[in-house]
Design a protein around this motif. Sequence first.
Motif, PDB file in Angstrom:
ATOM      1  N   GLY A   1       7.274 -10.514  -0.032  1.00 27.76           N
ATOM      2  CA  GLY A   1       7.135 -11.686  -0.889  1.00 27.76           C
ATOM      3  C   GLY A   1       5.874 -11.652  -1.727  1.00 27.76           C
ATOM      4  N   VAL A   2       4.771 -11.245  -1.130  1.00 30.71           N
ATOM      5  CA  VAL A   2       3.503 -11.155  -1.867  1.00 30.71           C
ATOM      6  C   VAL A   2       3.602 -10.093  -2.957  1.00 30.71           C
ATOM      7  N   LEU A   3       4.180  -8.940  -2.639  1.00 25.16           N
ATOM      8  CA  LEU A   3       4.344  -7.892  -3.653  1.00 25.16           C
ATOM      9  C   LEU A   3       5.246  -8.361  -4.793  1.00 25.16           C
ATOM     10  N   GLY A   4       6.300  -9.096  -4.451  1.00 25.38           N
ATOM     11  CA  GLY A   4       7.162  -9.663  -5.484  1.00 25.38           C
ATOM     12  C   GLY A   4       6.409 -10.643  -6.368  1.00 25.38           C
ATOM     13  N   ALA A   5       5.606 -11.512  -5.747  1.00 27.56           N
ATOM     14  CA  ALA A   5       4.822 -12.489  -6.511  1.00 27.56           C
ATOM     15  C   ALA A   5       3.815 -11.784  -7.421  1.00 27.56           C
ATOM     16  N   LEU A   6       3.165 -10.749  -6.919  1.00 34.61           N
ATOM     17  CA  LEU A   6       2.206 -10.007  -7.748  1.00 34.61           C
ATOM     18  C   LEU A   6       2.900  -9.357  -8.945  1.00 34.61           C
TER      19      LEU A   6
END
Length: 131
Positions: free
Chosen positions: A7-12
């Motif tokens: 999720g964090v990688l997607g948000a970044l």
Amino acid sequence: MIRTLVGVLGALSALFPDETLELFERLAIANPSEGTVRGWVRPAVRSEGVLIAVISLLNGRAYAWLMNLTGVFGAIILLFPDLYRRFATAFLYERPESMEWNERFNSAVRAIGALYVFLAAKTYRERHNDT
């Protein structure tokens, strides 16, 4: 934990699509200044990032589907890295024939594929151990 990382990688990727592409090119492409990324690529990176971040928040069937798809993609690039590089170059760049991959990135492609397969298998096992 994996869901949070995904999720964090997607948000970044959603927040910083240009930087995501620049990082990819710096690592993967020997001559990034030679090629021009197709016009739809940056918006697609942003949209993919939003989709991944949202799906990671849901943690249901959509997340299971995402991780299964990640595993299939990982297996393809693990087993056929040259095919992946040819397809990615033709798909992402306006003049793919002018693009050259970094030699040191060749083994990284397989490592990324193995990591994707591992993450997909781990989340699959976690889903099925919980039932």
